[in-house]
Design an enzyme around this catalytic site. Structure first.
Site, PDB file in Angstrom:
ATOM      1  N   ARG A 165       0.862  -1.189   0.000  1.00 36.49           N
ATOM      2  CA  ARG A 165       0.000   0.000   0.000  1.00 36.49           C
ATOM      3  C   ARG A 165       0.896   1.236   0.000  1.00 36.49           C
ATOM      4  NH1 ARG A 165      -3.602   2.329   4.998  1.00 36.49           N
ATOM      5  NH2 ARG A 165      -1.579   3.220   5.522  1.00 36.49           N
ATOM      6  N   TYR A 205      -1.082  11.751   5.062  1.00 43.08           N
ATOM      7  CA  TYR A 205      -2.365  11.493   5.711  1.00 43.08           C
ATOM      8  C   TYR A 205      -2.606  10.003   5.921  1.00 43.08           C
ATOM      9  CZ  TYR A 205      -4.482   9.566   1.598  1.00 43.08           C
ATOM     10  OH  TYR A 205      -4.791   8.745   0.569  1.00 43.08           O
ATOM     11  N   ASP A 217      -4.984   3.933  -0.283  1.00 39.78           N
ATOM     12  CA  ASP A 217      -6.095   4.192   0.634  1.00 39.78           C
ATOM     13  C   ASP A 217      -6.451   5.675   0.571  1.00 39.78           C
ATOM     14  OD1 ASP A 217      -7.852   4.294   2.735  1.00 39.78           O
ATOM     15  OD2 ASP A 217      -6.535   3.269   4.172  1.00 39.78           O
ATOM     16  N   HIS A 268      -8.910   6.915   2.268  1.00 37.12           N
ATOM     17  CA  HIS A 268      -9.348   7.220   3.632  1.00 37.12           C
ATOM     18  C   HIS A 268     -10.608   8.085   3.695  1.00 37.12           C
ATOM     19  CE1 HIS A 268      -7.953   6.764   7.826  1.00 37.12           C
ATOM     20  NE2 HIS A 268      -7.282   5.785   7.267  1.00 37.12           N
ATOM     21  N   GLU A 290      -8.792   2.074  -2.019  1.00 40.22           N
ATOM     22  CA  GLU A 290      -9.526   1.773  -0.784  1.00 40.22           C
ATOM     23  C   GLU A 290     -10.279   2.986  -0.258  1.00 40.22           C
ATOM     24  OE1 GLU A 290      -6.938   0.061   2.098  1.00 40.22           O
ATOM     25  OE2 GLU A 290      -8.111   0.771   3.794  1.00 40.22           O
ATOM     26  N   GLU A 345     -13.636  -0.841   6.300  1.00 35.64           N
ATOM     27  CA  GLU A 345     -12.983  -1.004   7.607  1.00 35.64           C
ATOM     28  C   GLU A 345     -13.763  -0.351   8.739  1.00 35.64           C
ATOM     29  OE1 GLU A 345      -9.225   0.832   6.420  1.00 35.64           O
ATOM     30  OE2 GLU A 345      -9.586   2.407   7.878  1.00 35.64           O
ATOM     31  N   ARG A 386     -13.733  -5.069   3.526  1.00 31.65           N
ATOM     32  CA  ARG A 386     -12.555  -4.734   4.333  1.00 31.65           C
ATOM     33  C   ARG A 386     -12.747  -4.878   5.840  1.00 31.65           C
ATOM     34  NH1 ARG A 386      -7.929  -3.895   4.461  1.00 31.65           N
ATOM     35  NH2 ARG A 386      -7.768  -1.761   5.167  1.00 31.65           N
ATOM     36  N   GLU A 437      -4.388  -7.435   5.085  1.00 32.72           N
ATOM     37  CA  GLU A 437      -3.516  -6.330   5.492  1.00 32.72           C
ATOM     38  C   GLU A 437      -2.741  -6.764   6.733  1.00 32.72           C
ATOM     39  OE1 GLU A 437      -5.557  -2.882   7.017  1.00 32.72           O
ATOM     40  OE2 GLU A 437      -3.919  -1.550   6.435  1.00 32.72           O
ATOM     41  N   TRP A 478     -11.408  12.002   8.167  1.00 36.21           N
ATOM     42  CA  TRP A 478     -10.012  11.583   8.385  1.00 36.21           C
ATOM     43  C   TRP A 478      -9.794  10.219   7.786  1.00 36.21           C
ATOM     44  CZ3 TRP A 478      -7.355   7.619  10.925  1.00 36.21           C
ATOM     45  CH2 TRP A 478      -5.947   7.786  10.838  1.00 36.21           C
TER      46      TRP A 478
HETATM   47  C1  GCO Z   1      -5.915   0.898   7.134  1.00 36.22           C
HETATM   48  C2  GCO Z   1      -6.574   1.952   7.936  1.00 36.22           C
HETATM   49  C3  GCO Z   1      -5.897   2.331   9.226  1.00 36.22           C
HETATM   50  C4  GCO Z   1      -6.828   3.223  10.042  1.00 36.22           C
HETATM   51  C5  GCO Z   1      -6.747   2.899  11.478  1.00 36.22           C
HETATM   52  C6  GCO Z   1      -7.681   3.739  12.319  1.00 36.22           C
HETATM   53  O1  GCO Z   1      -6.255   0.800   5.970  1.00 36.22           O
HETATM   54  O2  GCO Z   1      -5.131   0.153   7.711  1.00 36.22           O
HETATM   55  O3  GCO Z   1      -7.038   2.995   7.164  1.00 36.22           O
HETATM   56  O4  GCO Z   1      -4.642   2.860   9.015  1.00 36.22           O
HETATM   57  O5  GCO Z   1      -6.521   4.558   9.838  1.00 36.22           O
HETATM   58  O6  GCO Z   1      -7.036   1.558  11.651  1.00 36.22           O
HETATM   59  O7  GCO Z   1      -7.684   3.277  13.619  1.00 36.22           O
HETATM   60 MG    MG Z   2      -7.812   1.986   5.333  1.00 33.00          MG
END
Ligand code: GCO
Ligand code: MG
Length: 395
Positions: free
Chosen positions: A147, A159, A203, A205, A229, A255, A276, A332, A395
């Site tokens: 990643r 970020y 990602d 995010h 992602e 996630e 995820r 992951e 975030w």
């Molecule tokens: C990932 C995630 C993490 C999250 C974290 C938040 O893809 O692994 O985005 O990096 O930011 O799990 O607690």
């Molecule tokens: Mg993520």
């Protein structure tokens, strides 16, 4: 068999983890992970104050019935705190059942469907040279897929990679237009350096609108990503129709989801390629197995969330599932500190970029309670993200 005790252990061997330990009258114990990054005390209190009293005296073998009674019986359903707490119970009961059977958990989930579980690791850098070094380091660690996250010129931080720390959230800054201009250049540089074969992931995010995500997916097509992602927050599942119409870049989402309902449109309309969710945040092994079976009907694969904030207990559960299910995609694996590995000694192994759960009965994870107690909980928050005019952003 009866549950005679259940305790919640909060520990911070570098970062916080919430662990449930369930004890039975026959001396068999089970562990479950309820870590909720930045909100650990809420998951711990939900377990300690509302769930543990209900578990005492019940039969640990009745996993499905216990899950349904905690989910439906509370009346108030879903949400990360509830589902992390239920996940810890479900996982601990699977641990107990597999220990009683004398088998590693994956054997109870159908047995191995593959030899080992493939992973991806994280590379990041403030600029392209730093990023390329980081990719080299992950390749040296053995990761078969990587990643890639990079700094955006003008923004202070890379970020999505900051650890949760401190009594107040760190404030990060964000500029979507600058990000959208930068990321294709980053992937161009990575492909030029490492060639076409290395599977690369990215990602976003949750930071884009569907239209912005569609553009990014399209702009990244020449670089043949393994996936993009969390391109949007995806609570608006229908928004993914727009993204899907415009790009063939594979999409991974989920996630922060904690029930199958969060995926309903995404899965039935085949708007994503990978689900995820983590055992830890999705209510445990039982519902995640059901999600994978549901997703399999639509040729969607697993990609369990595996950052540092999933404890080795949650990670072990993911590895057992990953070995057993047919529609495994990728796992992951951010790894843990040496101290974390010592607090949670485990049978699973990471070799040549692949995980294996090992052959110990149950999950194959222990908890060194003395060492855990020597590293008590530390208040911590994930960052808060703001646009340059001060507006709060995802975030
Ligand atoms: C990932 C995630 C993490 C999250 C974290 C938040 O893809 O692994 O985005 O990096 O930011 O799990 O607690
Ligand atoms: Mg993520």
């Amino acid at each position: 068999m009866k549950i005679v005790d259940a305790t919640v252990v909060l520990t911070s061997p570098g970062r916080n983890f919430v662990t449930l330990k369930v004890e039975t009258d026959e001396g068999v114990t089970g562990l479950g992970d309820a870590t909720l990054n930045g909100r650990e005390l809420a998951a711990a209190a939900y377990l300690r104050d509302h769930i543990v009293p209900l578990l005492l005296g019940t039969d640990p073998h009745r996993i499905e019935d216990t899950w349904q009674s905690l989910y439906r019986g509370a009346y108030w359903r879903r949400g990360p705190v509830t589902m992390a707490a239920i996940a810890a119970v479900d996982t601990a009961l699977w641990d107990i059942k597999a220990k009683v059977a004398g088998l590693p958990l994956y054997q109870l989930l159908g047995g191995a469907s593959r030899e080992r579980v493939g992973t991806y690791g994280h590379a990041g850098g403030r600029d392209i040279p730093e990023l390329l070094d980081s990719v080299r380091a992950r390749l040296a660690d053995g990761y078969p897929a990587i990643r890639v996250q990079a700094g955006v010129p003008g923004l202070k931080r890379v970020y999505g990679v900051t650890s949760a720390t401190g009594r107040r959230p760190v404030v990060e800054d964000w500029d979507t237009a600058a990000y959208l201009r930068t990321i294709p250049k980053v992937f161009d540089a990575v492909r030029q350096e490492f060639g076409p074969d290395l599977p690369l992931l990215h990602d976003a995010h949750h930071r884009l609108t569907p239209n912005q995500a569609a553009r990014l997916g399209k702009d990244l097509e020449p670089y043949d990503l393994f996936w993009l992602e969390d391109c949007t927050p995806a609570e608006n599942q229908e928004g993914l129709r727009l993204v899907r119409r415009h790009t063939t870049t594979p999409l991974a989402i989920g996630e922060v989801f904690n029930t199958v309902f969060d995926y309903q449109t995404l899965v039935t309309e085949q708007l994503i390629d990978y689900v995820r969710s983590a055992v830890t945040h999705f209510g445990g092994v039982s519902p995640l197995k059901k999600l994978f079976d549901f997703a399999a009907q639509y040729q969607i694969k697993s990609a369990v969330h595996g950052p540092e904030d999933i404890s080795p207990v949650g990670m072990a559960a993911a590895i057992h599932l990953g070995l057993a299910i047919h529609n495994f995609g990728i796992q992951e694996y951010a790894g843990h500190t040496d101290l974390t590995h010592s607090v949670f000694p485990h049978a699973y192994t990471f070799t040549d970029g692949h995980l294996h759960p090992g052959q110990a009965p149950g999950l194959g994870v222990d908890l060194d309670e003395e060492l855990a107690a020597a590293h008590p909980y530390e208040p911590s928050y994930l960052p808060v993200n703001r646009l340059q005019d001060g507006t709060v952003h995802d975030w």
